[in-house]
Each structure stands twice: as structure tokens, then as C-alpha cells.
Design an enzyme around this catalytic site. Structure first.
Site, mmCIF file in Angstrom:
data_model
loop_
_atom_site.group_PDB
_atom_site.id
_atom_site.type_symbol
_atom_site.label_atom_id
_atom_site.label_comp_id
_atom_site.label_asym_id
_atom_site.label_seq_id
_atom_site.Cartn_x
_atom_site.Cartn_y
_atom_site.Cartn_z
ATOM 1 N N ASP A 144 0.837 -1.195 0.000
ATOM 2 C CA ASP A 144 0.000 0.000 0.000
ATOM 3 C C ASP A 144 0.875 1.249 0.000
ATOM 4 O O ASP A 144 2.016 1.215 -0.474
ATOM 5 C CB ASP A 144 -0.942 -0.023 1.219
ATOM 6 C CG ASP A 144 -2.314 0.531 0.895
ATOM 7 O OD1 ASP A 144 -2.400 1.744 0.657
ATOM 8 O OD2 ASP A 144 -3.282 -0.245 0.877
ATOM 9 N N SER A 186 -11.316 -1.656 -0.339
ATOM 10 C CA SER A 186 -9.990 -1.571 0.276
ATOM 11 C C SER A 186 -9.974 -2.222 1.651
ATOM 12 O O SER A 186 -8.914 -2.638 2.129
ATOM 13 C CB SER A 186 -9.557 -0.109 0.427
ATOM 14 O OG SER A 186 -8.983 0.391 -0.753
ATOM 15 N N HIS A 243 -3.781 5.753 3.480
ATOM 16 C CA HIS A 243 -4.580 4.589 3.106
ATOM 17 C C HIS A 243 -4.012 3.296 3.687
ATOM 18 O O HIS A 243 -4.743 2.457 4.228
ATOM 19 C CB HIS A 243 -4.640 4.503 1.568
ATOM 20 C CG HIS A 243 -5.534 3.427 1.043
ATOM 21 N ND1 HIS A 243 -5.053 2.218 0.595
ATOM 22 C CD2 HIS A 243 -6.871 3.387 0.869
ATOM 23 C CE1 HIS A 243 -6.061 1.474 0.167
ATOM 24 N NE2 HIS A 243 -7.182 2.167 0.323
#
Length: 590
Positions: free
Chosen positions: A143, A333, A176
Site C-alpha cells: 500500500d 480496500s 490509506h
């Protein structure tokens, strides 16, 4: 009719790998792919010199991604990436070539309000936690990086890598990755914040993305993700999560995911947040996860299609936030790392189960939603941690005694061949094929770990006349299935050498120096001025003979689980018909 697939004379030079390269953003973000580079995988058995020669025609220079067969190929500034790919796709020595596409994360919305971890109760986490919380399993989070100082993540952090900048800086550049990591494995029973689904599992941060200031968003590349998967697999991760859209249909990502699966691991990816049927061809290399809400309905924004294999909660998932705080997040996600965490619970509960077995148990225990059986919205159903862990604990390992089936599709029996010959093999198994070996006259010349099984065999490595080809398929249980022998007539021109004092040139194509784990495919190629047919190769690992072969190719599957941790030397000695000898070696670390 003689079948000669590659006619170019290939120089027999020692391969020198390119140094690590930083991944730069594309010259134009609107293109959606990186300029100046593409991704290529050669057929098994193609030597390094032969691959270099193919790339040289296009001005390309390649470097391996970890210990896999994937290569990132740099092109000259005036090259057209799409044109080069089209030409490489028609080259019989190339398995596939594709653009290094830019992919976005699959965050739908992030809500700055406190929520409850409703998703844990929905999937039966409390019941699963009675047996395991994921200890002993490492989850790689591919990520934007991870905030390793977050109090709910710090206890579970292990070293990772940054494949975007090619360094060890795995700090979160977008936020994120921190939320994804917390969903999978925020520390449990520590009196702080939230609990990840696998709160005792280790978190391996792999930064694959950069922050695009123009778009105000985070993007990764196919190359950085594939490199991250191979790095994670080579450094002990059993589970990997990729919460980025558009990756399930990439041949490169599929190959990298299979690389991890062949080492006993499992890769989870998000289906996407476009709210449409993505029309992606299904793959068995990874688990593709769609998103559900509190009522077990698909969220409005979750993508779907025949490629989806599992569903999981993805709406208002309360998780860790960069900077040490918490908030609710939504998107596939978060469905994906939740499912990845369940896999970690199962692996911790029953360490003997490999990734393929974990995957099948997750599917068989999922709560069937929508149309009975697998469907395009929920796959096999919504993940059920309680039932999955129970099934893993009960799995006593019913012996798999069924051997794989294999058959050589090309060349046909009786064909006359010369030069570099494409050999295509079909293989199947009741559980899954882990690798296929190509044998020529009893010697293993190449190993392919990913379907479709395709080889490039240099027929100059055998004497002219009739030669036998056999494909041997293996499954995870060690069952072996051999194809029927295919006899072909080799007809290559030869140049006699009266006095031979030149030693062969030998090269270890795989692995390269560095970390290795699980089953490692060793690939060796050799050339000689008097012809490859007279070469004898011997493979040593730590001074012990492991394999031998005649001709220009040698391949061997090395199970590193059976050797001690630390450094190991792989050495190959090649001798020609005049007994001239040379050797090469590579040092790897388990």
C-alpha cells in the site's frame, strides 16, 4: 518441415543485473501507464542471453523482480511501449508482455465520525478468537506505507520494503495503508483503540504507491505491486493484501500472486469501487473480494463480476488512521484486508495448511449470499471467520493421492525441429498443479510454476536425431504425473572444432543473490564453442551434488524449508566434450 522459431545468433555473455531502479511517475498522468518501461515474463527455459537478445532488438534492458521470472524492462526514450508489447506478444520466447499500468487505491469514502466495529461480530471474529488471533503469521500490506508509530500497529510491525523508491522507508505517504493495516491486524487486547481481525499477526509494510499532488490521490504501479509480492514471499510473509483497483486482470500480478501461492501463501485483492461488472476474467492465483454492508447486501459502489471469489464487510469499517487516531473507512480496500486477516487466523490455527488449502476452506465455509453457489456479486459468499477457523482446526489433512495429468500440446510427435523450440504443456489436478518440469532425454531442462505452462527449449543442446520430450506435473502433496513421451527429430547445423581448448560459459539465471524462501526454481544455461550438445552440467548446493544434465540447460526445484536458516551457495560446473570446465556460483540467504 523444419520448425525453427528463433533464428538470431545469441551471444553467450555473462548476465549482469541492472542496479535497483527507483520508480518514477509517468511523464503524463493521463496516459494511465508508466513511460519508458514495460513488464515481461519469458518462457521457462529461455536463457538469460537469449532473453537479452530479444530485448536488445527493441533497445530494452531488463531486471528481475525479486526471485521471480518477472522482468521490468527499460525502453529507450523514443520507443512506443504499446508497439514493443505487440511485437513481444508474438515472440515465441515470451510468455507475456504488458504495460506498467498505474492503479488507484480502492477507498470509497472516509467518514470522520466514530463507529463501532460491527464487522467483527458479523463475521464471527469473537468465536474465532477463542482459538487463535493470528500469532506466528506475517501479513504483507502492499500500500502507501504504514504509520509504524501508531500505538495500535507498533506492537505488530516487522521490517518491510519500499518498492516505489527501492529503499526501506515504509512511512505512509497517503494514509490509506495505515487504515488497511489496522483492518487486518491492529493489535488486540492491548487496551488501545481498535482490534484488527488478526490482532496478533505481524504487519509487513510494503510501500508500492506515491501521492499524486495533482489528483490528490494515491497510485501504485503493476511493477511496484509485483515486486512487492515477490519481496514479501521471499521474506516470509504468508498472506499479502493489495487494496488497489484494476490489478486482478494483470498477467504480471497473477504471476507474482502465483509465486507467493507456490510458497504456501495467499494474496487478497479488492474488487474495486466502480459499482459495475468489471468483466475481468477469473483467476485462481488470488482471492478477489467485493464489499457488503451490515445487512449482507452488496454496497452500491462495490464492483462485481465473475472474477469475484469472496465478499466481506466494507462499509464504515472503524480502523487506524495515520497520526495515531481512528475513524470509519469504506471501500473494497477494507473488505480485502479483513478477509486476509481471516486467512491469517486460519494459518495460525493450523500451520500445516498451505495457501491453496486455506483458500478452499474459506470458500466452503463462506455464508452463501445471492444466487446459490458462486455468483458474480459475492463469489462463494461472505467470509465467515468463526466457521473458517473451525474448519482449519478440523482439517486433519485427508491425503491427496491423485496425480496431476499432463500432456505436451506442441511440438507434435515426429516433428523436425531446430534452434529454439516452443513447447506448450497442458496440466491439471484435482487440487492444483504447483509446477511443471520439461525433461529432454531424462534431464530436466526447465521448470514453469505458472499456467499456461510454456517453455523455450534450445534444441542445440542435444545431438541431432530423435529426442524424447516429457512433461512432469507436480501438486502440493508431492503427487507426480508424467505426460506421454513426444519424440521429435532435431536437425541443427553443426560446425566441427578440431582442437577445443575453450571452456563452456555457464550462467545461473535464477535465483540471483539475495533472500529465498519456500520452493526455489533453479535455472541454469550454458554455451560452448563446440556446441551445447557436448556439455555436462552438475549442480551443487553447499558442496553437495543435487542434479546433473547434458546439454545447454539444467533446472532443479529446491525446497529451502529443508535447509537451515542462513547463507547457502549454489554452484554449477559445466564441462564440454574436450573436458574443458568452468563454474559459476551465487550466494543466497534463507
Amino acid at each position: 518441415m523444419k520448425l525453427s522459431l528463433l533464428q538470431a545468433a545469441l551471444a553467450a555473455t555473462i548476465f549482469s543485473a541492472l542496479p535497483a531502479l527507483a520508480i518514477a511517475a509517468p511523464a503524463s498522468a493521463d496516459l494511465g501507464y508508466a513511460r519508458g518501461r514495460i513488464l515481461v515474463q519469458p518462457n521457462a527455459g529461455l536463457s538469460g542471453a537469449e532473453f537479452d537478445a530479444i530485448l536488445k532488438v527493441h533497445g530494452g534492458k531488463g531486471r528481475k523482480l525479486g526471485q521471480s521470472d518477472l522482468h521490468l524492462v527499460e525502453l529507450p526514450g523514443n520507443a512506443s511501449e504499446t508497439a514493443v508489447i505487440e511485437r513481444l506478444k508474438h515472440n515465441p520466447g515470451i510468455k507475456f508482455a504488458e504495460l506498467d499500468r498505474r492503479v488507484p487505491h480502492t477507498l470509497a469514502v472516509n467518514d470522520p465520525y466514530a463507529g463501532s466495529e460491527w464487522h467483527l461480530a458479523k463475521v464471527g471474529a469473537n468465536t474465532a478468537w477463542d482459538s487463535t488471533m493470528g500469532a506466528g503469521v506475517t501479513i504483507a500490506i502492499l500500500d502507501s506505507g504504514v504509520d509504524g508509530a501508531h500505538p495500535d500497529l507498533l506492537p505488530n510491525m516487522v521490517p518491510g520494503f519500499n518498492t516505489y523508491d527501492n529503499n526501506t522507508n515504509t512511512a505512509d505517504v497517503c494514509g490509506h495503508g495505515t487504515a488497511v493495516a489496522g483492518t487486518a491486524a491492529a493489535a488486540a487486547n492491548n487496551g488501545v483503540g481498535v482490534a484488527g481481525i488478526a490482532g496478533k499477526a505481524a504487519i509487513m509494510p510494503i510501500r508500492i504507491a506515491y501521492f499524486d499532488t495533482t489528483a490528490n490521490a494515491c497510485y501504485g504501479y503493476i511493477s511496484t505491486i509485483a515486486n512487492g509480492l515477490t519481496w514479501a514471499a521471499d521474506h516470509g510473509a504468508r498472506v499479502a493484501n493489495v487494496s488497489y483497483g484494476g490489478v486482478a486482470g494483470s498477467a504480471t500480478i497473477q504471476s507474482a500472486a502465483q509465486y507467493m501461492k507456490n510458497k504456501g501463501g495467499l494474496v487478497f485483492v479488492s474488487a474495486g469501487n466502480n459499482g459495475v461488472n468489471e468483466n475481468v476474467t477469473p483467476t485462481s492465483t488470488m482471492v478477489v473480494v467485493s464489499a457488503t454492508d451490515q445487512n449482507d447486501a452488496k454496497t452500491s459502489w462495490s464492483s462485481y463480476g465473475s472474477f469475484v471469489t469472496l465478499a466481506a464487510p466494507g462499509l464504515s469499517i472503524y480502523a487506524t488512521t495515520k497520526g495515531g487516531t481512528y475513524q470509519a473507512w469504506s471501500g473494497t480496500s477494507f473488505s480485502s484486508p479483513l478477509s486476509a486477516g481471516v486467512a491469517a487466523l486460519m494459518m495460525s490455527a493450523q500451520p500445516s495448511l498451505d495457501g491453496a488449502a486455506i483458500e478452499q476452506l474459506m470458500y466452503s465455509t463462506a455464508v452463501d449470499l445471492g444466487t446459490a453457489g458462486r455468483d458474480q456479486t459475492f463469489g462463494y459468499g461472505r467470509v465467515n471467520a468463526a466457521a473458517a477457523v473451525k474448519a482449519a482446526l478440523a482439517a486433519v489433512g485427508t491425503p491427496d493421492t491423485q496425480a496431476p495429468a499432463s500432456a505436451i500440446g506442441a511440438p507434435l510427435a515426429g516433428a523436425t525441429v531446430g534452434g529454439l523450440v516452443a513447447v506448450n504443456v497442458g496440466a491439471s489436478d484435482n487440487v492444483g498443479v504447483t509446477r511443471v518440469e520439461l525433461k529432454v532425454n531424462g534431464s530436466v531442462v526447465a521448470v514453469d510454476d505458472t499456467a499456461p505452462y510454456a517453455f523455450s527449449w534450445n534444441s542445440a543442446g542435444v545431438a541431432n536425431g530423435m529426442n524424447n520430450l516429457v512433461a512432469v506435473a507436480y501438486d502440493a502433496a508431492g503427487n507426480v504425473g508424467s505426460s506421454a513421451a513426444v519424440a521429435v527429430n532435431v536437425a541443427n547445423s553443426t560446425t566441427p572444432v578440431t582442437t577445443d581448448t575453450t571452456a563452456p560459459v555457464v550462467r545461473i539465471n535464477n535465483p540471483v543473490a539475495g533472500a529465498v524462501a519456500g520452493n526455489v526454481s533453479i535455472s541454469v544455461s550454458a554455451t560452448d564453442n563446440s556446441g551445447a550438445a557436448g556439455i555436462r552440467q552438475t549442480l551443487y548446493i553447499d558442496g553437495v551434488v543435487k542434479a546433473s544434465a547434458t546439454g545447454g540447460s539444467l533446472a532443479y526445484s529446491w525446497n529451502t524449508r529443508k535447509v537451515a536458516a542462513g547463507s547457502h551457495t549454489i554452484q554449477v560446473v559445466a564441462r564440454d566434450a574436450a573436458n574443458n570446465a568452468s563454474s559459476t556460483s551465487v550466494l543466497v540467504t534463507r
